[in-house]
Motif scaffolding. Structure first.
Motif, short mmCIF file in Angstrom:
data_model
loop_
_atom_site.label_atom_id
_atom_site.label_comp_id
_atom_site.label_asym_id
_atom_site.label_seq_id
_atom_site.Cartn_x
_atom_site.Cartn_y
_atom_site.Cartn_z
N GLN A 1 -27.67 16.78 19.62
CA GLN A 1 -27.42 16.98 21.16
C GLN A 1 -28.38 15.01 21.96
OE1 GLN A 1 -28.01 19.69 23.08
NE2 GLN A 1 -25.91 19.58 24.42
N VAL A 2 -28.17 14.42 22.13
CA VAL A 2 -28.65 14.00 23.07
C VAL A 2 -29.82 14.43 24.18
CG1 VAL A 2 -28.64 11.44 24.29
CG2 VAL A 2 -27.05 12.02 22.32
N GLN A 3 -30.86 13.69 23.98
CA GLN A 3 -31.95 14.48 24.89
C GLN A 3 -32.13 13.01 26.17
OE1 GLN A 3 -34.87 16.50 23.46
NE2 GLN A 3 -33.93 18.09 23.00
N PHE A 4 -32.52 12.99 27.65
CA PHE A 4 -32.47 12.07 28.21
C PHE A 4 -33.85 12.50 28.56
CE2 PHE A 4 -28.57 10.88 28.07
CZ PHE A 4 -27.89 11.72 27.41
N VAL A 5 -34.84 11.92 29.63
CA VAL A 5 -36.63 11.37 29.72
C VAL A 5 -36.28 10.34 31.25
CG1 VAL A 5 -39.08 11.23 29.76
CG2 VAL A 5 -37.16 12.15 27.07
N GLU A 6 -36.61 11.02 32.22
CA GLU A 6 -36.36 10.33 33.28
C GLU A 6 -38.26 10.19 33.86
OE1 GLU A 6 -33.63 13.40 33.79
OE2 GLU A 6 -35.38 13.91 33.19
N SER A 7 -37.86 8.70 34.82
CA SER A 7 -39.57 7.87 34.86
C SER A 7 -39.03 7.33 36.13
CB SER A 7 -40.33 7.58 33.61
OG SER A 7 -39.66 6.88 33.49
N GLY A 8 -40.23 7.70 36.25
CA GLY A 8 -40.60 6.23 37.65
C GLY A 8 -40.57 6.43 39.33
N SER A 21 -36.37 5.21 35.37
CA SER A 21 -35.97 4.73 34.53
C SER A 21 -35.25 6.01 33.38
CB SER A 21 -36.76 4.54 33.78
OG SER A 21 -37.24 2.93 34.07
N CYS A 22 -34.24 6.15 32.41
CA CYS A 22 -34.16 7.25 31.85
C CYS A 22 -34.23 6.63 30.13
CB CYS A 22 -32.49 7.80 32.67
SG CYS A 22 -31.98 8.63 31.47
N ALA A 23 -34.26 7.00 29.80
CA ALA A 23 -35.06 6.95 28.45
C ALA A 23 -33.72 8.03 27.29
CB ALA A 23 -35.87 6.59 27.62
N ALA A 24 -32.49 7.27 26.61
CA ALA A 24 -32.19 7.88 25.65
C ALA A 24 -32.47 8.28 24.37
CB ALA A 24 -30.58 8.17 25.75
N SER A 25 -32.80 10.08 23.75
CA SER A 25 -33.51 9.81 22.80
C SER A 25 -31.26 10.00 22.04
CB SER A 25 -34.22 10.74 22.29
OG SER A 25 -32.95 12.16 22.66
N THR A 33 -20.38 7.04 29.70
CA THR A 33 -20.57 6.58 31.29
C THR A 33 -22.04 7.20 31.44
OG1 THR A 33 -18.36 6.83 31.28
CG2 THR A 33 -20.31 6.77 33.73
N MET A 34 -23.20 6.72 31.81
CA MET A 34 -24.14 7.50 32.06
C MET A 34 -24.75 7.51 34.04
SD MET A 34 -25.80 8.04 29.80
CE MET A 34 -27.35 9.04 30.06
N VAL A 93 -35.41 16.40 43.46
CA VAL A 93 -35.38 15.82 41.67
C VAL A 93 -34.27 14.40 41.32
CG1 VAL A 93 -36.33 16.74 39.98
CG2 VAL A 93 -36.97 17.88 42.21
N TYR A 94 -34.76 13.94 40.81
CA TYR A 94 -33.74 12.91 39.82
C TYR A 94 -33.18 13.27 38.39
CZ TYR A 94 -32.98 10.87 44.51
OH TYR A 94 -32.68 10.00 45.34
N TYR A 95 -32.38 13.48 38.75
CA TYR A 95 -32.28 13.36 36.62
C TYR A 95 -31.05 12.36 36.35
CZ TYR A 95 -34.22 18.02 38.06
OH TYR A 95 -34.39 19.74 38.36
N CYS A 96 -30.94 12.15 34.73
CA CYS A 96 -30.31 11.47 34.47
C CYS A 96 -29.41 12.09 33.29
CB CYS A 96 -30.38 10.00 33.70
SG CYS A 96 -31.50 10.24 32.54
N ASN A 97 -27.69 12.21 33.15
CA ASN A 97 -26.99 12.81 31.81
C ASN A 97 -26.00 11.98 31.72
OD1 ASN A 97 -25.99 14.70 30.46
ND2 ASN A 97 -27.03 16.35 31.93
N TYR A 98 -25.20 12.01 31.43
CA TYR A 98 -24.10 11.84 31.10
C TYR A 98 -23.33 11.86 32.31
CZ TYR A 98 -23.85 11.86 26.15
OH TYR A 98 -24.71 12.15 24.70
#
Length: 116
Positions: A1-8, A21-25, A33-34, A93-98
């Motif tokens: 499963q793809v994981q997302f790491v937020e920063s900034g 920024s959101c980096a996806a593994s 769509t992100m 708190v800001y998150y990224c995901n699909y």
């Protein structure tokens, strides 16, 4: 499963700017769509903006239109959120995901307090 790491994230004064920024593994496909979401204290997590990884079609909620810009770098599997003219009500708190059908597992998010 793809994981997302937020920063900034970080403390910013009203009227200031930040770029998240959101980096996806794992694999991100051009048909994906992100999205960037945010959750203010005591509130539910809501979609703020989303982008189609191919073509870059975007959507923004009304409260951030003209102030936030979502972008992506497909080669880096990274999604960005440029936030300008920040307001205290953007504190969250800001998150990224699909952007459609988000994963049940969320990252830790990145905090954005907007305060003088």
């Amino acid at each position: 499963q793809v994981q997302f790491v937020e920063s900034g994230g970080g403390l910013v004064q009203p009227g200031g700017s930040l770029r998240l920024s959101c980096a996806a593994s794992g694999s991100i496909f051009s048909t994906d769509t992100m999205g960037w979401y945010r959750q203010a204290p005591g509130n539910q997590r809501d979609l703020v903006a989303r982008i189609l990884m191919s073509g870059g079609s975007t959507y923004y909620v009304d409260s951030v239109k003209g102030r936030f810009t979502i972008s992506r770098d497909n080669a880096k599997k990274t999604v960005y959120l440029q936030m300008n003219s920040l307001k205290p009500e953007d504190t969250a708190v800001y998150y990224c995901n699909y952007g459609v059908s988000p994963n049940a597992c969320w990252g830790q998010g990145t905090q954005v307090p907007v305060s003088s």
